[in-house]
Motif scaffolding. Structure first.
Motif, short mmCIF file in Angstrom:
data_model
loop_
_atom_site.label_atom_id
_atom_site.label_comp_id
_atom_site.label_asym_id
_atom_site.label_seq_id
_atom_site.Cartn_x
_atom_site.Cartn_y
_atom_site.Cartn_z
N GLN A 199 0.82 -1.22 0.00
CA GLN A 199 0.00 0.00 0.00
C GLN A 199 0.85 1.26 0.00
O GLN A 199 0.44 2.30 -0.52
CB GLN A 199 -0.93 -0.01 1.21
CG GLN A 199 -2.03 -1.05 1.14
CD GLN A 199 -2.76 -1.24 2.46
OE1 GLN A 199 -2.51 -0.52 3.43
NE2 GLN A 199 -3.67 -2.20 2.51
N SER A 200 2.05 1.17 0.56
CA SER A 200 2.94 2.33 0.61
C SER A 200 3.74 2.51 -0.67
O SER A 200 4.50 3.48 -0.81
CB SER A 200 3.91 2.19 1.79
OG SER A 200 4.89 1.19 1.53
N GLY A 201 3.60 1.56 -1.59
CA GLY A 201 4.33 1.63 -2.85
C GLY A 201 5.61 0.81 -2.87
O GLY A 201 6.35 0.84 -3.86
N GLY A 202 5.89 0.08 -1.79
CA GLY A 202 7.08 -0.76 -1.74
C GLY A 202 6.92 -2.03 -2.56
O GLY A 202 5.81 -2.48 -2.83
N ARG A 203 8.05 -2.61 -2.97
CA ARG A 203 8.03 -3.82 -3.77
C ARG A 203 8.70 -4.96 -3.02
O ARG A 203 9.67 -4.76 -2.28
CB ARG A 203 8.71 -3.59 -5.12
CG ARG A 203 8.00 -2.55 -5.98
CD ARG A 203 8.36 -2.70 -7.45
NE ARG A 203 9.78 -2.43 -7.71
CZ ARG A 203 10.35 -2.55 -8.92
NH1 ARG A 203 9.63 -2.96 -9.94
NH2 ARG A 203 11.62 -2.25 -9.08
N ILE A 204 8.18 -6.17 -3.26
CA ILE A 204 8.66 -7.38 -2.60
C ILE A 204 9.26 -8.29 -3.67
O ILE A 204 8.58 -8.60 -4.66
CB ILE A 204 7.52 -8.10 -1.86
CG1 ILE A 204 6.86 -7.16 -0.86
CG2 ILE A 204 8.02 -9.36 -1.18
CD1 ILE A 204 5.53 -7.65 -0.34
N TYR A 205 10.50 -8.72 -3.46
CA TYR A 205 11.20 -9.50 -4.48
C TYR A 205 11.48 -10.90 -3.95
O TYR A 205 12.06 -11.07 -2.87
CB TYR A 205 12.51 -8.82 -4.86
CG TYR A 205 13.25 -9.50 -5.99
CD1 TYR A 205 12.83 -9.35 -7.32
CD2 TYR A 205 14.35 -10.31 -5.74
CE1 TYR A 205 13.50 -9.97 -8.36
CE2 TYR A 205 15.04 -10.93 -6.77
CZ TYR A 205 14.61 -10.76 -8.08
OH TYR A 205 15.28 -11.39 -9.11
N LEU A 206 11.06 -11.91 -4.70
CA LEU A 206 11.35 -13.30 -4.37
C LEU A 206 12.67 -13.71 -5.02
O LEU A 206 12.79 -13.69 -6.25
CB LEU A 206 10.22 -14.20 -4.87
CG LEU A 206 10.45 -15.72 -4.73
CD1 LEU A 206 10.52 -16.12 -3.26
CD2 LEU A 206 9.35 -16.50 -5.43
N ASP A 207 13.64 -14.06 -4.18
CA ASP A 207 14.96 -14.46 -4.67
C ASP A 207 15.03 -15.98 -4.70
O ASP A 207 15.08 -16.63 -3.65
CB ASP A 207 16.04 -13.90 -3.75
CG ASP A 207 17.45 -14.22 -4.24
OD1 ASP A 207 17.58 -14.72 -5.37
OD2 ASP A 207 18.41 -13.98 -3.48
N SER A 208 15.02 -16.56 -5.89
CA SER A 208 14.96 -18.02 -6.04
C SER A 208 16.28 -18.71 -5.70
O SER A 208 16.34 -19.93 -5.60
CB SER A 208 14.55 -18.39 -7.47
OG SER A 208 15.54 -17.96 -8.39
N ARG A 209 17.36 -17.92 -5.51
CA ARG A 209 18.65 -18.55 -5.20
C ARG A 209 18.70 -19.11 -3.79
O ARG A 209 19.55 -19.94 -3.48
CB ARG A 209 19.77 -17.50 -5.34
CG ARG A 209 20.00 -16.98 -6.74
CD ARG A 209 21.01 -15.84 -6.72
NE ARG A 209 20.53 -14.71 -5.92
CZ ARG A 209 21.25 -13.61 -5.69
NH1 ARG A 209 22.47 -13.51 -6.20
NH2 ARG A 209 20.75 -12.62 -4.98
N SER A 210 17.82 -18.63 -2.94
CA SER A 210 17.95 -18.92 -1.51
C SER A 210 16.74 -19.68 -0.98
O SER A 210 15.87 -19.11 -0.33
CB SER A 210 18.13 -17.62 -0.72
OG SER A 210 19.28 -16.92 -1.17
N ILE A 211 16.67 -20.96 -1.30
CA ILE A 211 15.60 -21.81 -0.79
C ILE A 211 16.06 -22.40 0.55
O ILE A 211 17.11 -23.02 0.64
CB ILE A 211 15.27 -22.95 -1.77
CG1 ILE A 211 14.87 -22.37 -3.12
CG2 ILE A 211 14.17 -23.83 -1.21
CD1 ILE A 211 14.62 -23.43 -4.18
N ILE A 212 15.27 -22.18 1.59
CA ILE A 212 15.65 -22.69 2.90
C ILE A 212 14.93 -24.00 3.18
O ILE A 212 13.84 -24.27 2.67
CB ILE A 212 15.34 -21.67 4.01
CG1 ILE A 212 13.83 -21.52 4.21
CG2 ILE A 212 15.97 -20.32 3.71
CD1 ILE A 212 13.46 -20.68 5.43
#
Length: 338
Positions: A199-212
């Protein structure tokens, strides 16, 4: 792109009675000193097992690791406290869970992705793994579409921008400007924060290199409690932000209501009323048996039962919170507050 050592990173690890997992989690998480400048804060909510002794042993050999008491006990509070008391140089906050093992370069990858993707938050994928027979069955259920509904961060996935995922790294300034996690809601704090971030305009990025690798609950009773809380928290987030549930969130509720309606109708129409829930149970249990034969692991036959527990517990928590919020809204209307 390699992580910049100038971006000081504070890793916050909430903990409560994690003697079976915390040492392995910390060992796998700690980055090499020359790749990123960091500190690791273990925020303990009052462990009564050997968690504190284990962490203090690590602290004695690594000055970057610190054991800190979390008087408010919750994971949300741990992150908020960590964001406040961390090293003043901290530019990046990283949330780490005790019930996990991290791949090499995890911290470095998260720091890199936060900058290269120009995002406010980095999330990662997770796959459940088990040590005991019951935990392996629960892990199989959580890794499957039957258990997770196709959630993008549950398993391998391509990198890209998403609306939610397993929390890993945050820009500290953004995290604090949004008030951190909402401590008034004890569950689903990650998805609730993601809603405010979007809602604040921020973006969320999924990094596929780091699967835990994530270790799920080791008993069906604790699994039921966990998923009840998940459902409660998801309903709370949806109501708070006026969001619509996704199909995978609606289906468990439909399944639970089918059980309820079948129980009510049974005295009036007979056994035919039980066919829909019986069919659902047969599907889940047969799927578990199929897994056991396919992978030659008898314990996986319990995966179907785990899926049933996950669905019904989640739905029960969801419906309870939905009814609670409706009642609260009615009370406010009657009192003239809304």
């Amino acid at each position: 792109m390699q992580a910049s050592p100038s971006q000081f990173t504070t890793i916050v690890m909430p903990a409560l009675n994690e003697e079976h997992y915390i040492a392995e989690a910390i060992r796998s998480l700690l980055p090499a000193d020359d790749t990123v400048d960091f500190e690791l804060l273990v925020l303990d909510g009052g462990s009564t097992d050997c968690t504190r002794r284990i962490v203090e042993g690590i602290v004695a050999s690594n000055s970057r690791v610190k054991f800190i008491h979390n008087p408010r006990r919750t994971q949300s509070a741990a992150m908020n406290i960590g964001a406040e008391i961390c090293d003043p140089r901290t530019a990046i906050l990283l949330r780490a869970d005790c019930h996990a093992v991290y791949p090499p370069g995890f911290v470095e990858n998260c720091v890199d992705a936060l900058g290269s993707a120009a995002s406010s938050s980095v999330v990662v994928s997770m796959r459940a793994v088990g040590k005991t027979p019951v935990q392996k069955a629960i892990a199989a259920a959580q890794n499957s579409k039957l258990g997770n509904g196709g959630s993008r961060h549950r398993g391998a996935s391509q990198s890209g921008y998403v609306d939610h995922g397993h929390h890993a790294a945050f820009d500290r300034a953004t995290f604090r400007s949004l008030g951190g996690y909402d401590e008034s809601a004890p569950f689903n704090e990650d998805a609730e924060f993601d809603a405010r971030l979007a809602q604040s305009g921020g973006r969320i990025y999924l990094d596929s290199r780091s699967i835990i690798d994530y270790f799920p609950r080791s008993s069906f009773s604790s699994l039921a409690k966990q998923y009840y809380r998940h459902g409660w928290g998801r309903a709370n987030t949806l109501v708070k932000h006026g969001m619509r549930p996704k199909l995978r969130q609606v289906l468990p509720v439909v399944i639970l209501l089918t059980f309820v309606l079948a129980t009510v109708a049974w005295p009036f129409v007979g056994a035919i009323a039980l066919l829909p829930p019986a069919g659902y149970l047969a599907l889940c249990l047969t799927w578990g048996v199929f897994l056991a034969f396919r992978f030659r692991q008898p314990e996986l036959a319990l995966a179907g039962l785990a899926a049933v527990i996950m669905h019904l517990s989640w739905a029960a928590g969801f419906l309870r919170r939905a009814f609670e919020t409706k009642s609260e809204r009615s009370l406010r209307l009657r009192s003239g507050e809304a």
